[in-house]
Design a protein around this motif. Structure first.
Motif, PDB file in Angstrom:
ATOM      1  N   THR A 278      52.045  34.451  31.391  1.00 45.90           N
ATOM      2  CA  THR A 278      50.666  34.828  31.721  1.00 45.90           C
ATOM      3  C   THR A 278      49.763  34.942  30.496  1.00 45.90           C
ATOM      4  O   THR A 278      48.568  35.222  30.640  1.00 45.90           O
ATOM      5  CB  THR A 278      50.648  36.177  32.459  1.00 45.90           C
ATOM      6  N   THR A 279      50.300  34.753  29.286  1.00 43.14           N
ATOM      7  CA  THR A 279      49.472  34.885  28.086  1.00 43.14           C
ATOM      8  C   THR A 279      48.769  33.596  27.690  1.00 43.14           C
ATOM      9  O   THR A 279      47.860  33.636  26.849  1.00 43.14           O
ATOM     10  CB  THR A 279      50.325  35.350  26.877  1.00 43.14           C
ATOM     11  N   PHE A 280      49.161  32.467  28.257  1.00 43.90           N
ATOM     12  CA  PHE A 280      48.513  31.214  27.883  1.00 43.90           C
ATOM     13  C   PHE A 280      47.054  31.235  28.347  1.00 43.90           C
ATOM     14  O   PHE A 280      46.748  31.696  29.452  1.00 43.90           O
ATOM     15  CB  PHE A 280      49.272  30.034  28.470  1.00 43.90           C
ATOM     16  N   ARG A 284      45.484  33.222  31.523  1.00 44.76           N
ATOM     17  CA  ARG A 284      44.920  34.537  31.226  1.00 44.76           C
ATOM     18  C   ARG A 284      43.464  34.642  31.659  1.00 44.76           C
ATOM     19  O   ARG A 284      43.036  35.662  32.192  1.00 44.76           O
ATOM     20  CB  ARG A 284      45.046  34.825  29.731  1.00 44.76           C
ATOM     21  N   ARG A 285      42.683  33.592  31.424  1.00 42.31           N
ATOM     22  CA  ARG A 285      41.266  33.634  31.784  1.00 42.31           C
ATOM     23  C   ARG A 285      41.051  33.561  33.291  1.00 42.31           C
ATOM     24  O   ARG A 285      40.167  34.230  33.835  1.00 42.31           O
ATOM     25  CB  ARG A 285      40.537  32.476  31.099  1.00 42.31           C
ATOM     26  N   LYS A 286      41.861  32.745  33.973  1.00 39.51           N
ATOM     27  CA  LYS A 286      41.661  32.558  35.405  1.00 39.51           C
ATOM     28  C   LYS A 286      42.248  33.702  36.220  1.00 39.51           C
ATOM     29  O   LYS A 286      41.705  34.086  37.265  1.00 39.51           O
ATOM     30  CB  LYS A 286      42.285  31.224  35.835  1.00 39.51           C
ATOM     31  N   PHE A 287      43.367  34.273  35.726  1.00 46.74           N
ATOM     32  CA  PHE A 287      44.026  35.376  36.431  1.00 46.74           C
ATOM     33  C   PHE A 287      44.220  36.541  35.469  1.00 46.74           C
ATOM     34  O   PHE A 287      45.352  36.905  35.134  1.00 46.74           O
ATOM     35  CB  PHE A 287      45.385  34.915  36.993  1.00 46.74           C
ATOM     36  N   PHE A 288      43.103  37.124  35.033  1.00 42.16           N
ATOM     37  CA  PHE A 288      43.186  38.171  34.003  1.00 42.16           C
ATOM     38  C   PHE A 288      43.969  39.379  34.499  1.00 42.16           C
ATOM     39  O   PHE A 288      44.763  39.961  33.745  1.00 42.16           O
ATOM     40  CB  PHE A 288      41.785  38.601  33.564  1.00 42.16           C
ATOM     41  N   GLU A 289      43.752  39.778  35.754  1.00 44.31           N
ATOM     42  CA  GLU A 289      44.446  40.959  36.255  1.00 44.31           C
ATOM     43  C   GLU A 289      45.955  40.734  36.297  1.00 44.31           C
ATOM     44  O   GLU A 289      46.733  41.656  36.027  1.00 44.31           O
ATOM     45  CB  GLU A 289      43.914  41.335  37.638  1.00 44.31           C
ATOM     46  N   LEU A 290      46.386  39.518  36.625  1.00 41.94           N
ATOM     47  CA  LEU A 290      47.809  39.192  36.584  1.00 41.94           C
ATOM     48  C   LEU A 290      48.347  39.349  35.161  1.00 41.94           C
ATOM     49  O   LEU A 290      49.412  39.947  34.947  1.00 41.94           O
ATOM     50  CB  LEU A 290      48.036  37.769  37.090  1.00 41.94           C
ATOM     51  N   PHE A 291      47.605  38.828  34.193  1.00 43.44           N
ATOM     52  CA  PHE A 291      47.988  38.983  32.790  1.00 43.44           C
ATOM     53  C   PHE A 291      48.042  40.461  32.413  1.00 43.44           C
ATOM     54  O   PHE A 291      48.989  40.920  31.758  1.00 43.44           O
ATOM     55  CB  PHE A 291      46.991  38.240  31.894  1.00 43.44           C
ATOM     56  N   PHE A 292      47.027  41.217  32.816  1.00 43.23           N
ATOM     57  CA  PHE A 292      46.916  42.621  32.422  1.00 43.23           C
ATOM     58  C   PHE A 292      48.101  43.435  32.941  1.00 43.23           C
ATOM     59  O   PHE A 292      48.749  44.176  32.183  1.00 43.23           O
ATOM     60  CB  PHE A 292      45.598  43.191  32.948  1.00 43.23           C
ATOM     61  N   GLY A 406      32.849  39.882  34.154  1.00 41.82           N
ATOM     62  CA  GLY A 406      34.016  39.810  35.020  1.00 41.82           C
ATOM     63  C   GLY A 406      33.839  40.660  36.268  1.00 41.82           C
ATOM     64  O   GLY A 406      32.805  41.311  36.469  1.00 41.82           O
ATOM     65  N   SER A 407      34.857  40.683  37.104  1.00 44.75           N
ATOM     66  CA  SER A 407      34.763  41.414  38.376  1.00 44.75           C
ATOM     67  C   SER A 407      34.622  42.916  38.137  1.00 44.75           C
ATOM     68  O   SER A 407      33.860  43.594  38.832  1.00 44.75           O
ATOM     69  CB  SER A 407      36.000  41.122  39.234  1.00 44.75           C
ATOM     70  N   TRP A 408      35.347  43.454  37.140  1.00 42.85           N
ATOM     71  CA  TRP A 408      35.289  44.890  36.874  1.00 42.85           C
ATOM     72  C   TRP A 408      33.901  45.306  36.415  1.00 42.85           C
ATOM     73  O   TRP A 408      33.323  46.280  36.914  1.00 42.85           O
ATOM     74  CB  TRP A 408      36.341  45.245  35.812  1.00 42.85           C
ATOM     75  N   THR A 409      33.330  44.570  35.460  1.00 43.86           N
ATOM     76  CA  THR A 409      32.015  44.925  34.922  1.00 43.86           C
ATOM     77  C   THR A 409      30.909  44.698  35.958  1.00 43.86           C
ATOM     78  O   THR A 409      29.926  45.436  36.001  1.00 43.86           O
ATOM     79  CB  THR A 409      31.719  44.109  33.661  1.00 43.86           C
TER      80      THR A 409
END
Length: 722
Positions: A278-280, A284-292, A406-409
């Motif tokens: 998930t760090t690539f 990471r950009r498309k699925f940030f929450e998965l990475f997080f 992003g979705s959070w902000t």
């Protein structure tokens, strides 16, 4: 005059003598720390050699082997103690540096730029991003260490593999070499793991010694992480092939009582692969929450890694993880309390400025970062934001700017920009974290290039210079040129954030040599209608459970951190020594029973966490009492000093600082700035060029500064992205 504004008097002769003594002590400590660092690095270089294994290590073990630590004592002495010594003594070093930081501001001659050439970008494009000459040099040396270790291990261990030695194990020579190659890959991966957690220790005392910050060092963590997982994945594949080719695949299910546990290693590798995948960048950009969320698997990775190889071997990789656990627990304690959110300024373009109440003792430098959590949006997600306020200019407030990318902000912006905004917002904050010192006063001219929300780091710098230009310190501030690119004219309201929400005598911007060149890239001409919304202020009601933001360890945080590191490690040694002597040792020396390696590792992990939690909790509790008493004194001294909507309106419409800011702004429509012409046209013997914003912009500025067309440009990239 504002009661919070600090006026610093010129130092007297006695104070100057004390400062000179502190400088000498600091220089001596730097030499000691550098000597210990080089000695520790030398041991890593020697570790793969036969000289270390056959001569040095047996000698050290003979002098450290005891019933209290056993063979663990040697590795603790060689690998763990030196780094923790650097971290503890480095705290005292940084404490002196914080006290002497204002002296460096006074000595701004624009001439002293050591290693300026090496700090220039050596690589601009490529997988490593923008890399300076110093960074490239250290990266090459680190790769050389890995190559040296791999080649030396390979040469020494392959030399011992002969047809007769392989036959004793019922194997062919190539099978024994495959087994050994897998082991060597794991050993070299361990070297990388020893450095993996240094860059992500936000309150680290090691990084500032080398002039680094955690946010600026994230790229090193990424580099090392990729190398670690490459070696560990190859290590696992080699052993899978070895077991399959030798008809011994059942080894995958073995959890030995002593020695290496295969199952624990496989579980650690699976957790590491999930994180690595998930760090690539594209994922990471498309699925940030998965990475997080996947990155929390580092806990399982480290637990099973320690169970895999045993705690004794892990003491070689322990220091960076030990410091990370100390920092992570302090962050956990700080995040348990809600921080009082005073007000917010709502801007067009989904941009917010949040203003938090802070204690007067909380000090930080420009370019600092805080991590913010809003439980109403997500209880687990923490997002980093640049601090735009200045601790000198605004003694009781800390401000950040949030851009809705992003979705959070976007959810946060929707909550605060609605026609009927909420009366209170629960917010937790970690930090601030930032550089121990800044060198912006050592230059004649400061050129700051930003794109979009990349302007936010520069707001804190301008406010720092604004404060310095209005204090009787006889400090010459550099000329400031801000080049900002925005998509739409509505984004120009971000320039209004340069002025703090509450006007003070120190916020007079007219004494600062400020020139702002704003470029609107998607509009050919200014809009003639007045429909564009302006800034809107929201004031939140205080709540009894909200606290002022303060340093988790108080004003003398570096000294407290050094005490926590040293005390917790000493208590850890005492407890593990007692447990080993009176519990593990009797079992190990019973011919009918041997103590489990995994259980010993688990006990050591629990003792380590207990020691850190106990000492850190005491330190935080003590400082929390001090912060509470200070907050009461401030509240009694100033009632309603946090401002009101009317005071905000007066500052925005009638104050002279706003008029001075408007006069410094030149707006250009219909194109991007000609950065090459503007940068090469800057006059001065020493010019600091800071770039913040999209990668393309930072790379363009870096290429101009490193082109050799001008030797007076000193480039620095500011990036807080993961």
């Amino acid at each position: 005059m504002d009661a919070n504004m600090v006026i610093k008097k010129p130092p007297s002769s006695s104070s100057s003598h004390d400062e000179i003594m502190k400088l000498k002590v600091k220089a001596a400590m730097r030499l000691v720390l550098m000597a210990v660092f080089l000695g520790s690095l030398f041991m890593w270089i020697m570790m793969p050699t036969n000289t270390y294994k056959q001569d040095w290590l047996p000698t050290i073990r003979s002098k450290t082997n005891s019933t209290y630590f056993g063979t663990e004592g040697a590795t603790l002495l060689i690998y763990t103690f030196p780094v923790l010594f650097i971290a503890a003594v480095g705290c005292v070093f940084l404490h002196f540096g914080t006290k002497l930081n204002n002296i460096s501001k006074m000595q701004s001659n624009g001439k002293n730029h050591k290693f300026a050439t090496w700090k220039q970008p050596a690589l601009v494009k490529g997988p490593l991003g923008i890399v300076s000459g110093i960074e490239l040099g250290f990266f090459i040396m680190f790769i050389a260490l890995l190559v040296w270790s791999f080649a030396t291990y390979l040469c020494n261990k392959f030399a011992k593999i002969t047809p007769s030695s392989a036959a004793k194990n019922g194997e062919e020579v190539w099978q024994s070499k495959l087994d050994t190659a897998g082991l060597i890959l794991g050993l070299v991966g361990n070297i990388c793991l020893a450095f993996l957690f240094f860059p992500v220790t936000r309150g680290s005392s090691v990084l500032p010694i080398f002039g680094l910050t955690s946010e600026g060092s994230i790229k090193y963590h990424i580099w090392i992480g990729h190398i670690v997982m490459t070696f560990f994945t190859a290590h696992g594949i080699c052993y899978l092939l070895y077991w399959a080719l030798t008809n011994n695949i059942s080894q995958m299910l073995h959890w030995e009582k002593t020695g290496v546990s295969n199952v624990a290693g496989e579980l650690a590798l699976l957790a590491g692969l999930a994180m690595w995948f998930t760090t690539f960048p594209r994922i990471r950009r498309k699925f940030f929450e998965l990475f997080f969320y996947t990155h929390y698997l580092y806990i399982l990775f480290m637990i099973f890694f320690i169970l895999h190889v045993g705690f004794t071997f892990c003491t070689m990789m322990l220091p960076s993880f030990y410091l990370f656990v100390v920092d992570r627990y302090l962050r956990f304690l700080q995040s348990r309390q809600n921080v009082r959110l005073i007000s917010a300024r709502v801007l067009p373009g989904q941009t917010l400025e949040l203003n938090f109440a802070k204690s007067l003792g909380l000090r930080y430098n420009p370019l600092s970062v805080v991590f913010i959590n809003v439980p109403g949006i997500s209880k687990l997600q923490w997002h980093p934001f640049t601090v735009t306020s200045n601790s000198n200019l605004e003694g009781d407030k800390l401000s950040v700017v949030v851009k809705g990318d992003g979705s959070w902000t976007k959810k946060l912006y929707q909550m605060l920009s609605s026609p009927s905004p909420i009366q209170r917002l629960e917010v937790s904050v970690e930090g601030p974290y930032g550089p121990a010192s800044t060198d912006i006063f050592r230059f004649d001219t400061l050129v700051m290039v930003s794109g979009g929300s990349g302007i936010t780091p520069f707001i804190s710098i301008i406010r720092e210079l604004m404060f310095m230009s209005n204090t009787p310190m006889n400090c010459k501030t550099p000329k400031v040129i801000l080049i900002s690119a925005f998509k739409n004219s509505s984004d120009l309201t971000m320039l209004d954030l340069i002025l703090p929400i509450s006007a003070t005598p120190a916020s007079d911007i007219s004494k600062l040599q400020l020139q702002i060149e704003a470029f609107i890239t998607r509009e050919e001409e200014p809009k003639t209608d007045n429909s564009m919304p302006g800034l809107r202020a929201i004031w939140f009601k205080p709540h009894a459970t909200d606290a002022h933001l303060s340093a988790i360890l108080g004003p003398n945080s570096w000294l407290w951190l050094g005490m926590i590191i040293a005390s917790s490690f000493v208590i850890f040694l005492l407890l593990t020594g007692i447990i080993t002597r009176y519990y593990i040792y009797p079992i190990d020396h019973n011919t009918n029973n041997i103590f489990s390696t995994s259980w010993r590792a688990a006990i050591n992990m629990l003792v380590l966490c207990f020691c850190i939690a106990m000492i850190a909790s005491v330190a935080v509790f003590w400082n929390k009492r001090q912060n509470a008493s200070e907050a009461k004194q401030v509240q009694n001294m100033k009632q309603g000093a946090m401002g009101s909507p009317s005071s905000y309106h007066d500052m925005e419409l009638e104050s002279l600082p706003r008029q001075s800011l408007a006069q410094a702004i030149n707006v250009h429509f219909g194109g991007r700035p000609d950065l090459k012409r503007m940068l090469l046209g800057c006059k001065g013997s020493s010019i600091k060029v800071l770039a913040s914003g999209p990668k393309r912009l930072r790379h363009e500025v870096a290429a101009i500064c490193s082109s050799g067309s001008a030797d007076n440009l000193h480039f620095e990239s500011i990036s807080f992205t993961w």
